[in-house]
Design an enzyme around this catalytic site. Structure first.
Site: not given
Length: 108
Positions: A106-108
C-alpha cells in the site's frame, strides 16, 4: 546497484530483489543514497521492520508500522510524526528499502 565491487540486484525503485543480499553495511549505503545518516533510532526501526517482515512475510505500510511500533515501544516512537522525522520520504517506504525488504503493497 554496485556495492563493494559486487552487483546487487534491485528493482526499478531501488528495493533489493534478494533479501539475502542485505547487510548492515549495505543498509548504510542505501541510506546514504536516500540522504539519511543512520542513527540508533533509525536502526531500531530498521531492525523492527525486518523482524516484522520475517514474522508476517509482508512489509508494513505506514499505518501498520505506526500501530506495531506503538505496541512495541510506546506512543513516543509509535507515531507518524516521529517516524517521518527519521524517514522524511515516508517511513514505510524508506525504512523497508534500507532494511532490504520489498516495497509495502500500500505504498505509493
Amino acid at each position: 546497484m554496485e556495492f563493494n565491487g559486487t552487483e546487487i540486484s534491485t528493482d526499478a525503485q531501488g528495493y533489493l530483489t534478494h533479501l539475502q543480499d542485505w547487510s548492515e553495511a549495505l543498509a548504510g549505503e542505501i541510506a546514504r543514497r536516500e540522504g539519511i545518516t543512520l542513527s540508533e533510532a533509525h536502526w531500531q526501526v530498521i531492525h523492527f521492520v525486518r523482524a516484522f517482515y520475517l514474522q508476517y512475510n509482508t512489509s508494513p505500510a505506514v499505518r501498520m508500522l505506526v500501530k506495531a511500533m506503538a505496541q512495541a515501544y510506546g506512543e513516543e516512537k509509535g507515531n507518524s510524526r516521529y517516524l517521518f522525522r527519521l524517514f522524511p520520504e515516508g517511513p514505510a517506504k524508506q525504512a523497508t528499502k534500507i532494511a532490504g525488504l520489498p516495497k509495502p503493497v500500500k505504498c505509493l
